[in-house]
Motif scaffolding. Structure first.
Motif, PDB file in Angstrom:
ATOM      1  N   MET A   1      -0.244   3.332   2.451  1.00 13.44           N
ATOM      2  CA  MET A   1       0.433   3.246   1.157  1.00 13.44           C
ATOM      3  C   MET A   1       0.404   1.808   0.638  1.00 13.44           C
ATOM      4  O   MET A   1       0.202   1.572  -0.540  1.00 13.44           O
ATOM      5  CB  MET A   1       1.898   3.702   1.276  1.00 13.44           C
ATOM      6  CG  MET A   1       2.112   5.194   1.348  1.00 13.44           C
ATOM      7  SD  MET A   1       1.391   6.130  -0.012  1.00 13.44           S
ATOM      8  CE  MET A   1       2.600   5.910  -1.311  1.00 13.44           C
ATOM      9  N   ILE A   2       0.598   0.845   1.566  1.00 14.28           N
ATOM     10  CA  ILE A   2       0.641  -0.560   1.124  1.00 14.28           C
ATOM     11  C   ILE A   2      -0.742  -1.024   0.689  1.00 14.28           C
ATOM     12  O   ILE A   2      -0.918  -1.584  -0.384  1.00 14.28           O
ATOM     13  CB  ILE A   2       1.185  -1.468   2.242  1.00 14.28           C
ATOM     14  CG1 ILE A   2       2.688  -1.219   2.394  1.00 14.28           C
ATOM     15  CG2 ILE A   2       0.922  -2.938   1.921  1.00 14.28           C
ATOM     16  CD1 ILE A   2       3.303  -1.951   3.548  1.00 14.28           C
ATOM     17  N   SER A   3      -1.746  -0.736   1.519  1.00 13.26           N
ATOM     18  CA  SER A   3      -3.055  -1.296   1.209  1.00 13.26           C
ATOM     19  C   SER A   3      -3.703  -0.615   0.017  1.00 13.26           C
ATOM     20  O   SER A   3      -4.385  -1.251  -0.756  1.00 13.26           O
ATOM     21  CB  SER A   3      -3.972  -1.244   2.435  1.00 13.26           C
ATOM     22  OG  SER A   3      -4.054   0.074   2.915  1.00 13.26           O
ATOM     23  N   ASP A   4      -3.479   0.680  -0.151  1.00 12.60           N
ATOM     24  CA  ASP A   4      -4.154   1.372  -1.249  1.00 12.60           C
ATOM     25  C   ASP A   4      -3.225   1.693  -2.412  1.00 12.60           C
ATOM     26  O   ASP A   4      -3.669   2.130  -3.453  1.00 12.60           O
ATOM     27  CB  ASP A   4      -4.818   2.643  -0.721  1.00 12.60           C
ATOM     28  CG  ASP A   4      -5.924   2.311   0.267  1.00 12.60           C
ATOM     29  OD1 ASP A   4      -6.941   1.781  -0.189  1.00 12.60           O
ATOM     30  OD2 ASP A   4      -5.751   2.532   1.468  1.00 12.60           O
ATOM     31  N   GLY A   5      -1.925   1.479  -2.216  1.00 15.24           N
ATOM     32  CA  GLY A   5      -0.995   1.822  -3.287  1.00 15.24           C
ATOM     33  C   GLY A   5      -0.394   0.615  -3.972  1.00 15.24           C
ATOM     34  O   GLY A   5       0.389   0.755  -4.906  1.00 15.24           O
ATOM     35  N   LEU A   6      -0.809  -0.583  -3.500  1.00 17.59           N
ATOM     36  CA  LEU A   6      -0.181  -1.789  -4.041  1.00 17.59           C
ATOM     37  C   LEU A   6      -0.356  -1.902  -5.552  1.00 17.59           C
ATOM     38  O   LEU A   6       0.576  -2.221  -6.278  1.00 17.59           O
ATOM     39  CB  LEU A   6      -0.772  -3.023  -3.352  1.00 17.59           C
ATOM     40  CG  LEU A   6       0.004  -4.293  -3.640  1.00 17.59           C
ATOM     41  CD1 LEU A   6       1.233  -4.375  -2.767  1.00 17.59           C
ATOM     42  CD2 LEU A   6      -0.857  -5.514  -3.436  1.00 17.59           C
ATOM     43  N   VAL A   7      -1.575  -1.614  -6.027  1.00 21.14           N
ATOM     44  CA  VAL A   7      -1.838  -1.729  -7.465  1.00 21.14           C
ATOM     45  C   VAL A   7      -0.943  -0.755  -8.231  1.00 21.14           C
ATOM     46  O   VAL A   7      -0.395  -1.090  -9.277  1.00 21.14           O
ATOM     47  CB  VAL A   7      -3.330  -1.484  -7.772  1.00 21.14           C
ATOM     48  CG1 VAL A   7      -3.564  -1.374  -9.273  1.00 21.14           C
ATOM     49  CG2 VAL A   7      -4.157  -2.625  -7.210  1.00 21.14           C
ATOM     50  N   ALA A   8      -0.772   0.459  -7.668  1.00 25.27           N
ATOM     51  CA  ALA A   8       0.063   1.454  -8.344  1.00 25.27           C
ATOM     52  C   ALA A   8       1.514   0.981  -8.407  1.00 25.27           C
ATOM     53  O   ALA A   8       2.166   1.098  -9.444  1.00 25.27           O
ATOM     54  CB  ALA A   8      -0.020   2.788  -7.604  1.00 25.27           C
ATOM     55  N   PHE A   9       1.994   0.400  -7.299  1.00 23.38           N
ATOM     56  CA  PHE A   9       3.365  -0.119  -7.316  1.00 23.38           C
ATOM     57  C   PHE A   9       3.481  -1.260  -8.331  1.00 23.38           C
ATOM     58  O   PHE A   9       4.483  -1.381  -9.042  1.00 23.38           O
ATOM     59  CB  PHE A   9       3.788  -0.592  -5.924  1.00 23.38           C
ATOM     60  CG  PHE A   9       4.065   0.554  -4.977  1.00 23.38           C
ATOM     61  CD1 PHE A   9       5.157   1.388  -5.198  1.00 23.38           C
ATOM     62  CD2 PHE A   9       3.245   0.819  -3.907  1.00 23.38           C
ATOM     63  CE1 PHE A   9       5.418   2.458  -4.350  1.00 23.38           C
ATOM     64  CE2 PHE A   9       3.490   1.892  -3.055  1.00 23.38           C
ATOM     65  CZ  PHE A   9       4.577   2.713  -3.275  1.00 23.38           C
ATOM     66  N   ALA A  10       2.429  -2.087  -8.386  1.00 26.47           N
ATOM     67  CA  ALA A  10       2.435  -3.187  -9.352  1.00 26.47           C
ATOM     68  C   ALA A  10       2.483  -2.638 -10.777  1.00 26.47           C
ATOM     69  O   ALA A  10       3.177  -3.173 -11.631  1.00 26.47           O
ATOM     70  CB  ALA A  10       1.209  -4.071  -9.154  1.00 26.47           C
TER      71      ALA A  10
END
Lengths: 805, 257
Positions: A267-276
């Motif tokens: 989630m962190i490595s591939d979802g960071l942009v989404a969280f941003a």
């Protein structure tokens, strides 16, 4: 009759809204653009997060990754593993030992017979592990989710290599072994639920058991195993990990990982942009709301006569509010629909690589509900705020509105007059002269009308936070000093001798070679010694780094360096063993128990954030060693020297320390850099838009004032100059406040977010790139403000000034 | 410039607003000459174009065609900065609404053009002294520190005249200066303007009030953007005021006012 009236009323509201929208095109266009951006980013972020979670879950269902795994290098006792499984029969649903052959990237080459193209994978920094398909769980699957079983002579490569190197069916992969090249035909790619995350340091190639045997015999590979466990429903992976580490005799020479950690890291490595994106959209929604408040307040003041007239003829307050609310409801609705549709396109593009790495997420009710709820939240918040601001209609008094054109009642008018009188008492204009008159007027305006201008500094403050926060994170993670968050000193070279047989021998030869090397100085060795200690979940393994720890190399959040009889623990380990600074901890190396006092707690991202440090010197018998050295000549190339040692000691993992940091965080930094770019582009766009929108409304309201100035001899250039001075001053003020906020509270927010991610950092100190954050970004923001002024004041020069009076 | 010579002149002055559909022709080729020291009054029904004429000959608005000269200088070809300087040094304005800056007290509002002029080379102290003298003369020095929301309309309009005179203009333009005032305040303001005129300042004033217009030396009448007649009345005297007003009314009625 009633329904006819209601219908007529609704039609009237809609007609009013339509007329207003077409009359104030510029302002409404700017508003809707901001609302669309907010809705778009919110919907995109939530969709990507939902898709990513779905993709990870889907691949998890297909590949059935273990709930707990322990990597290991070296011999192991299978009987001990069987005993452990038998002892925990109720918790373990299935288990297996996966054997793997690790090959260096440089030993892998490929060719494409159809075209004659060829290449190697040397640039890859990922560990390449050759495995056979498992029987019960932890499957490597194809893009349909089917369990792949290659025939002899065939290989399925990780999806990552298919993406990066274009490896495709029909290519030939050649593995250089000690016995010569071993050729395999690429049949396709496989997805790996266990190692799919961009942050994963290794990837698996799937081959036939015959080829596996042949490669094992041929030599040149580092054999590793993973002990993997699927747990029964309701069992706790952390408890099993603790039990495993406390059992004794089990293979533990490697990293333990739980299924939950695998999921978080994905989630962190591939979802960071989404969280941003969600973070950016929240800031945008805040900006949009401030804007709406400003625009609605302005409309009420501009149209106070009409409102007074409507009240005078008996139209209820609610109906008057509804006239205005209809327009903003329509704007919000259109923004949510358009933003939602754009989000579908953007989310599809953003989730493509996710679906390639993981799996195609099943489309379910949440696929639609998540973005719909996000959009509905945007709509409801916008309409609620508009409704709140429109509450002022109730307070408008008919006589004041009609006669004085004021939204204020008599008391408020008197208060305002008093306030203004106070303001003007000491203007002291007579003491200024020359060009100072213009500057002075601008400052007086700002001082007196600060409240009306507050939108701009607030928006620029938020924008400054929006663009500097991710930039600060990127520069911090990229900074040479950041290795101290990796529990490592800031040294030039680093060698990791670990997870292999004969570590003592390799370490001794490496240290001896380095000590004899004139190019290197200050060679220091740290040994990793395995202890066990009582944790919250029972007895657990504690790997301690023993050596001469120095001040400044470690980021202590509490306490300090360990002296004799003391130990320093990483934050996650302090939590795990439930100790604080000054507490005693009893550790056992298998032969004897000793009690040490906790001297400090520090931040560490490595080894899952679970490390410990003690002073001393251990020269043999440790599980692993890290050797650090500095370059004698600061100008020398650490990469070149590292390569030399890498050839001489291929299993020692000699690298420049900076490269070690880059490898550990490269993917994370890349994701954050993407987020930083998105934030910069959107932030600057919004800054220009808001400045333009604000000035459009402000200049309309300031026309009489500009008319007076023009009549008494101020040129258009001077009037524009005053507007520019005011705008740039508030932009600068907002930017400065935003930068200070980002550097202080923003740092705490980032620390809190990292702490929540359980990575091992709880107290991050930004290491900003001062030129970027304190020079270029403020200049860009000032430029955005300047552009807004230029766009909106262009008409001033052409206007007939008498129209302003 | 000596009394009686033409100081302000327009030739074939036209103004059309293209923002309406169809475009509105407000001024239709006006030829007008204003003599130095003259008090010229522009009258006409609502929408006849009198304010537009005032703002076009004062350089506030750009005419669609035709030209305007002030003291021999062509205004229509000047740049915005040059025109601003002309307004600052040669013109003064009094509007129907006082249009003061809310953030400045009464004195600073009056001082503003004088200070601006000082920036252009005039002596600042002299400007300040002149403004103080003007406020004294027009009976408003006691409100100099007041905010503009704290004084009466008549006081504000007299302050407006002070501001218009602060830069020692050769022409003072007034657009319905008594339009928002009651009769006693109106008299205060017109007495002040008459005083200014006696000092030799040229005044061009728009009004729809015959009582106010009777103060002028000459009254011109506009109808639908065209100058249809002029009435030379000579210098105003308090004792003949009523007679002038009656004569003016008769003339206006003949024109269909």
């Amino acid at each position: 009759m009633r329904s006819t009236t209601v219908k007529n009323g609704e039609r009237l509201y809609l007609r009013y809204a339509y007329n207003d929208l077409s009359r104030n095109k510029g302002v409404n266009a700017a508003l809707i653009v901001i609302l669309i951006l907010s809705a778009f980013l919110m919907a995109t972020g939530s969709m990507v997060i939902e898709r990513l979670a779905g993709s990870i879950s889907r691949l998890s269902e297909q590949g059935k990754p273990p709930d707990f795994l322990q990597m290991h290098l070296g011999d192991y006792d299978r009987a001990a593993l069987e005993r452990f499984a038998a002892d925990h029969e109720s918790e373990i649903a299935a288990w297996l030992v996966e054997e793997m052959l690790g090959f260096d990237s440089a030993s892998l080459t490929w060719e494409r017979p159809s075209t004659g193209e060829n290449g190697d994978l040397a640039a890859s920094r990922i560990d390449n592990l050759f495995v056979t398909q498992n029987a019960e769980f932890d499957f490597l699957v194809d893009w349909t989710g089917g369990v792949v079983r290659p025939a002899a002579g065939e290989v399925y490569v990780p999806v990552l290599y298919e993406q990066q190197y274009g490896l495709t069916a029909g290519d030939v992969l050649t593995i250089s072994t000690d016995a010569g090249p071993h050729r395999l035909e690429v049949r396709g790619s496989v997805k790996d639920a266990q190692m799919a995350a961009s942050l994963s340091p290794s990837s698996r190639f799937l081959i036939h058991p015959e080829d596996f045997e042949a490669l094992a015999r041929a030599g040149g590979a580092v054999p590793e195993i993973i002990a993997e466990y699927r747990l029964t429903a309701g069992s706790d992976a952390n408890a099993i990990q603790t039990a495993y580490e406390g059992a004794g005799g089990l293979p533990t020479n490697g990293q333990p990982v739980t299924g939950q950690q695998l999921r978080i890291i994905s989630m962190i490595s591939d979802g960071l942009v989404a969280f941003a994106l969600v973070f950016i959209s929240l800031v945008l929604v805040a900006i949009a709301l401030l804007n709406l408040r400003f625009v609605i307040s302005g409309s009420l003041e501009d149209e106070v006569h009409e409102i007074g007239a409507m009240k005078a003829i008996g139209i209820p307050d609610r109906a008057i509010s509804a006239l205005y609310l209809t327009k903003y409801s329509i704007l919000a609705l259109v923004a949510c629909v358009v933003g939602g549709l754009l989000a579908v396109v953007a989310a599809n593009a953003l989730t493509q690589s996710i679906e390639t790495s993981y799996a195609q997420a099943p489309v379910g009710i949440w696929t639609f509900l998540v973005p719909l709820i996000a959009l509905a939240a945007v709509y409801v918040i916008v309409v609620a705020i508009c409704r709140g601001v429109l509450g002022r209609v109730k307070k408008i008094e008919v006589v004041n509105a009609l006669v004085h054109g004021s939204t204020l009642d008599e008391k408020q008018t008197a208060r305002r007059a008093k306030r203004e009188a106070r303001w003007v008492r000491r203007t002291g204009l007579a003491s200024s002269s020359g060009a100072g008159v213009n500057r002075r007027l601008a400052l007086l305006d700002l001082r007196a009308e600060g409240r009306a201008w507050v939108l701009v500094p607030v928006v620029f403050g938020l924008t400054a936070v929006l663009i500097t926060l991710p930039a600060n994170l990127v520069s911090t993670f990229e900074s040479p000093q950041f290795v101290t968050y990796l529990g490592a000193p800031e040294r030039d070279l680093r060698a990791d001798v670990q997870f292999q047989q004969g570590v003592d021998d390799v370490k001794d030869r490496l240290v001896a070679a380095m000590a004899d090397d004139d190019r290197l100085t200050d060679v220091q060795t740290y040994a990793y010694v395995d202890y066990s200690a009582d944790s919250a979940d029972g007895r657990a393994r504690l790997r301690v780094e023993v050596g001469n720890h120095v001040d400044g190399a470690i980021r202590f959040s509490q306490g300090g360096l360990p002296q004799d009889g003391q130990i320093a623990l990483s934050i996650l380990n302090a939590e795990k063993y439930q100790v604080g600074v000054g507490d005693d901890l009893t550790i056992d190396d298998g032969d004897e128990s000793i009690t040490v006092q906790v001297s400090g707690i520090y931040q560490d991202l490595t080894a899952g954030g679970q490390t410990a440090k003690m002073p001393g010197e251990v020269t043999e018998g440790a599980s692993a060693y890290t050797v650090f050295a500095d370059l004698a000549d600061d100008g020398a190339d650490p990469a070149g020297i590292a390569d030399e040692y890498g050839e001489q000691f291929p299993t020692a993992g000699v690298k420049p320390t900076q490269e070690y940091a880059r490898e550990t965080l490269g993917v994370l930094i890349d994701s954050m850099r993407g987020a930083a770019w998105i934030a910069l582009v959107f932030g600057l766009g919004v800054a220009v838009l808001i400045t333009s929108l604000f000035l459009k409304l402000r200049l309309t309201r300031d026309r009489p004032k500009m008319g007076v100035l023009s009549a008494i001899g101020f040129s258009a250039n001077e009037i524009v100059g005053q507007v520019r001075t005011k705008t740039l001053l508030v932009v600068a003020a907002g930017t400065v406040v935003g930068l200070v906020f980002a550097a202080t509270a923003g740092q705490s927010l980032a620390s809190a977010a990292l702490a929540a991610a359980q990575l091992g950092i709880t107290d991050l100190t930004f290491i900003p790139n001062p030129w970027l954050v304190y020079v270029l970004y403020p200049l860009l923001l000032l430029g955005a403000g300047h552009l807004g002024v230029a766009l909106l004041t262009a008409g001033i020069r052409r206007a007939d000034k008498s129209q302003w009076l | 410039m000596s009394q009686g010579t033409v100081t302000l002149e327009s030739r074939e002055l036209s103004k059309t607003y293209y923002s309406t559909d169809p475009p509105t022709e407000v001024l239709l080729g006006i030829d007008l000459s204003v003599r130095a020291g003259e008090f010229l009054v522009i009258m006409g029904a609502s929408g006849s174009g009198k304010s537009t004429l005032l703002y076009s000959i004062s350089g506030m608005d750009k005419p669609t065609s035709g030209n305007v000269t002030l003291e021999g200088r062509e205004l229509t070809s000047l740049s915005d900065a040059e025109m601003s300087n002309v307004r600052l040094t040669r013109m003064g304005f009094v509007f129907q609404q006082p249009h003061f800056l809310r953030n400045l007290d009464v004195r600073d509002n009056i001082l503003l053009p004088a200070l601006k002029g000082a920036a252009k080379g005039k002596d600042k102290d002299a400007a300040i002294a002149r403004v103080d003298a003007l406020m004294e003369r027009f009976g408003i020095s006691h409100i100099k520190d007041h905010g503009i929301t704290q004084v009466s309309g008549g006081q504000l309009q007299r302050a407006s005249i002070c501001r218009a005179l602060a830069g020692e203009p050769s022409v003072l333009f007034a657009d319905e200066p008594t339009g928002a005032l009651n009769s006693s305040m109106s008299d205060e303001v017109m007495d002040a303007l008459t005083d200014v005129h006696r000092d030799g300042t040229t005044i061009v004033m728009v009004t729809h009030d015959p009582g106010v217009a009777a103060r002028g030396d000459r009254v011109i009448y506009l109808r639908d953007g065209a100058l249809v007649d002029a009435n030379e009345m000579g210098p105003w005297q308090p004792d003949t005021a009523q007679q002038r007003e009656d004569d003016l009314l008769t003339w206006l009625r003949e024109l269909g006012f």
